[in-house]
Design an enzyme around this catalytic site. Structure first.
Site, mmCIF file in Angstrom:
data_model
loop_
_atom_site.group_PDB
_atom_site.id
_atom_site.type_symbol
_atom_site.label_atom_id
_atom_site.label_comp_id
_atom_site.label_asym_id
_atom_site.label_seq_id
_atom_site.Cartn_x
_atom_site.Cartn_y
_atom_site.Cartn_z
ATOM 1 N N ASP A 86 0.833 -1.198 0.000
ATOM 2 C CA ASP A 86 0.000 0.000 0.000
ATOM 3 C C ASP A 86 0.874 1.257 0.000
ATOM 4 O O ASP A 86 2.042 1.224 0.407
ATOM 5 C CB ASP A 86 -0.856 -0.043 1.282
ATOM 6 C CG ASP A 86 -2.149 0.754 1.177
ATOM 7 O OD1 ASP A 86 -2.320 1.497 0.200
ATOM 8 O OD2 ASP A 86 -2.974 0.620 2.096
ATOM 9 N N ASP A 91 -10.866 2.172 -2.766
ATOM 10 C CA ASP A 91 -11.426 2.003 -1.420
ATOM 11 C C ASP A 91 -12.942 2.139 -1.457
ATOM 12 O O ASP A 91 -13.621 1.848 -0.479
ATOM 13 C CB ASP A 91 -10.856 3.066 -0.470
ATOM 14 C CG ASP A 91 -9.558 2.596 0.170
ATOM 15 O OD1 ASP A 91 -9.158 1.442 -0.079
ATOM 16 O OD2 ASP A 91 -8.945 3.381 0.924
HETATM 17 C C1 DGJ Z 1 -5.779 2.012 2.095
HETATM 18 C C2 DGJ Z 1 -6.230 0.767 1.398
HETATM 19 O O1 DGJ Z 1 -6.837 1.071 0.203
HETATM 20 C C3 DGJ Z 1 -7.162 0.006 2.320
HETATM 21 O O2 DGJ Z 1 -7.631 -1.141 1.663
HETATM 22 C C4 DGJ Z 1 -6.430 -0.362 3.574
HETATM 23 O O3 DGJ Z 1 -5.385 -1.257 3.277
HETATM 24 C C5 DGJ Z 1 -5.900 0.890 4.243
HETATM 25 N N1 DGJ Z 1 -5.120 1.676 3.326
HETATM 26 C C6 DGJ Z 1 -5.062 0.537 5.446
HETATM 27 O O4 DGJ Z 1 -4.459 1.625 5.989
#
Ligand code: DGJ
Length: 733
Positions: free
Chosen positions: A482, A552
């Protein structure tokens, strides 16, 4: 031969199955671009260049008094600088003597079988069965001895041409590159183009925008340090009348994860120029004598079969020539459940085992422990950088936890955000000099975190070592990588003040080195990319991660648009898509239908689901496994455009041999007493009969494609339909 060189006229012609591309060493040894489009043999097309005395145009000195020869009008493969071409340009260099000038003339070339590669940047590769040839053309500035290599690889069967650039300083003093574009295409007779791009934002990535080119300079770019949510390093030039199924279109996709720039301009004579490469924002790269700078690869494609035809070329190429992971072709991807929307930071080992137990009943293969398992990470204010297991949460230790999950018959995955650091972390306390921060100016925070200086080899080595240590400490099957902010405070303690213009690019090079050190050394781990959802979802990242978290935003109706936009370039098998608790008004079956336009998984607290829902999920997981070969390896069709007003959104996957297909529909709007609507399939074999959903309904490919299937009206709001079509025989006339 996919590349031919005709000595008599000094033309180089590239031949793929359906396209041709031509350049020529033209007047005064400038390299002319002559053609890119439908296949047409290798006859010299330079008759197309019409020369006139153009008012106010410069003429190179050695054209003597020939006023008709001006670089301001000539079609070129790579432009000059300060030689009378006032259009957008390929290069801006400050020479050792302070002059701003580059006058590259053809010097040499070499041709060979196989694909070129770059040293620090990911590139596409040729497989054993691909017929690929490479041409490298060298241009040289006679005064400064700066050389530019133009690299082209021609993938004959794939209808793909890749292109990259190298700048070599063969002079005596250091030069500074201010701009270096990887591709330049001049369309002598093309000004009636539309430009399609994929702009977006957090939660709404890769929406689709189409606009006609005008005499302005049109720019698609990121200046956020990553390729970003806001734009994607991809664009299409197509005719105004091009549709999904008809018309010509060109695609340009950049293998780069940092600041990028695509610019297009219709010039004063109605010719179009398109350039693509690293963004010029704060770009100032010193190249010392004897050194070489390489620019990232552009993957170019042309189709006469509309936008679908173009997408298919990219989908096939991305599934074959970008990523060597066994999860691309050989090994079926697991169905995963991710803990983020289930528990956020509030979990411990027991909770994870409980989720895994429930998920197992849903047909899930893999539990992913998302953010919150390391350092002191109970919220997003602390812990990033401390890649050690937090035993206050994972009381039993990582190895033991993974063992418990494995004992349930499930695999285990883990989350990292390697490039970031929290101020409240042991790493920051030990190495405050490792963050990017401009001297005297406290760094901008974003999500309360700072950015590690990825240009530093000590930072890179720390990350490779600490992440690998965790990956090697237990039976880890999957890793999610990430990055949750854009880059600011571009400054590295590693470089002197006058070289800070290199930091943006060196960050990307450092990142690729770290990715090589972690990803390439773990061929058995499935890697998924992520950037606060689907930021930095770019072709270079797909060379590392077989799949990427789309967004997200897990609302299923929004996902229809996200998948649609993403599919213009990226194959469905790269799209991380999950069923979540969002949009409670939408039935879980519809959420599953939508997530099957992707890698399919869950993002919810499975321990809260009742038996009935668990049973539905199990059924959906089984269906996904059944459809997997069609979805992952077949051809994908956009049947409707979710951005236009309509009552349903539909898409379809068809196996390569056309024997099976899955046609999916989501009813987004159920009007009262509305008209009967039909959905027409695409890509089927017109001579075949297909059984619909394992029932007695048997329809011909022609009926399915030209008459269509009725969409029932007596169904609940936001229902979805899946039509599984199985070829069962030949239609008799
Ligand atoms: C952003 C990601 O898109 C989410 O799925 C998750 O992993 C969060 N970060 C965690 O901080």
């Amino acid at each position: 031969m996919s590349i031919t060189y005709l000595k008599s006229c000094q033309t180089f012609t590239f031949h793929t199955q359906n396209t041709s591309y031509q350049m020529k060493v033209g007047k005064l040894n400038y390299l002319n671009h002559l053609y890119y489009g439908p296949a047409l043999g290798d006859a010299d097309l330079s008759y197309q260049i019409m020369q006139y005395d153009r008012g106010f145009s410069g003429n190179p000195y050695d054209s003597r008094y020939e006023r008709t020869f001006s670089l301001d009008a000539q079609p070129q493969e790579f432009t000059t600088q300060q030689q009378g071409d006032f259009r957008i340009n390929s290069i801006e260099v400050v020479n050792a003597d302070g002059s701003y000038s580059f006058n590259g003339r053809f010097k040499d070339f070499k041709m060979y079988n196989g694909k070129y590669s770059l040293n620090g940047l990911p590139t596409a590769f040729a497989t054993d069965t691909d017929h690929v040839q490479t041409l490298e053309v060298t241009l040289e500035d006679a005064v400064t001895k700066v050389q530019v290599d133009l690299l082209y690889s021609v993938f004959e069967e794939a209808d793909i041409i890749t292109r990259a650039v190298k700048v070599r300083n063969c002079g005596e003093g250091t030069i500074r590159l201010k701009k270096i574009m990887s591709t330049c295409i001049d369309f002598m007779n093309g000004s009636a183009f539309d430009l399609i791009s994929l702009p977006g934002r957090y939660g709404q990535e890769r929406q689709v925008e189409r606009q006609p080119l005008t005499h302005h300079v049109h720019k698609i770019q990121s200046v956020r340090g990553t390729s970003s949510h806001q734009q994607n390093p991809f664009c299409i030039l197509c005719d105004h009348h091009t549709t999904e199924d008809y018309g010509s279109c060109y695609g340009f996709a950049l293998m780069y994860s940092g600041n990028f720039l695509a610019e297009a301009e219709i010039d004063q004579y109605d010719q179009t120029r398109l350039l693509m490469g690293i963004n010029t924002k704060q770009f100032d790269f010193a190249v010392a004598p004897g050194e070489e700078f390489e620019g990232p690869e552009v993957i170019m494609a042309f189709s006469q079969h509309g936008l679908t035809g173009l997408s298919h070329l990219y989908h096939d190429f991305f599934r074959t020539n970008l990523n060597k992971s066994k999860f691309v072709k050989e090994v079926q991807r697991p169905i995963l459940i991710n803990t983020w929307e289930a528990a956020f930071f509030n979990f411990d080992d027991k909770k994870l085992v409980e989720i895994a137990k429930a998920a197992k009943k849903m047909g899930v293969d893999l539990l992913v422990m998302d953010d919150g398992w390391f350092g002191k990470r109970d919220d997003d204010n602390s812990g990033l950088g401390d890649w050690v297991v937090n035993e206050n949460k994972i009381h039993c230790g990582l190895n033991n936890l993974v063992q418990q999950i494995n004992d349930l018959g499930m695999k285990f995955g883990i989350w990292f955000e390697p490039e970031m650091v929290s101020e409240d972390s042991d790493l920051y306390r030990a190495h405050p000099e490792w963050v990017m921060e401009i001297p005297g100016r406290p760094a901008v925070r974003s999500r309360n975190q700072l950015v590690l200086d990825m240009t530093r080899t000590d930072v890179q080595d720390y990350l490779i070592e600490s992440v690998n240590k965790i990956l090697d400490s237990a039976n880890i099957y999957y890793m999610k990588w990430d990055i949750n902010r854009s880059l600011t405070d571009i400054w590295s303690t590693n470089l002197p003040g006058e070289r800070q213009g290199e930091v943006f690019h060196r960050y990307v090079l450092g990142l690729y080195r770290v990715m090589d050190g972690i990803i390439r050394t773990h061929p058995d781990i499935l890697f998924e990319g992520c950037s606060g959802g689907g930021g930095r979802y770019d072709p270079a990242m797909i060379a590392y991660y077989p799949q990427y978290w789309v967004s997200d935003n897990t609302k299923p109706l929004d996902n229809l648009k996200l998948h649609y936009g993403t599919s213009f370039l990226y194959p469905v098998c790269t799209m991380g898509a999950h069923v979540s608790d969002s949009s409670p008004q939408v039935p879980i079956q519809t959420k599953a239908t939508v997530a099957m336009c992707g890698t399919f998984g869950y993002e919810l607290d499975a321990t809260h689901l009742d038996e009935k829902t668990i049973a539905i999920c199990k059924e959906q997981s089984d269906l996904f496994r059944k459809y997997y070969p069609i979805i992952f390896h077949g051809d994908y069709y956009r049947l409707t455009d979710p951005f236009t007003v309509g009552n349903f959104t539909a898409w379809q996957s068809v196996s390569k041999d056309k024997s099976k297909s899955l046609l999916s529909v989501v009813v987004t709007n159920l009007t009262v007493n509305g008209s009967q609507e039909y959905i027409k399939a695409k890509g089927l074999d017109p001579n075949r009969k297909y059984r619909v959903n394992d029932t007695d309904t048997i329809l011909s490919g022609t009926a399915l494609m030209y008459a269509g299937l009725p969409i029932p009206r007596e169904i609940p709001e936001f229902s979805s339909l899946q039509f599984y079509l199985e070829g069962i025989g030949i239609v008799r006339n």
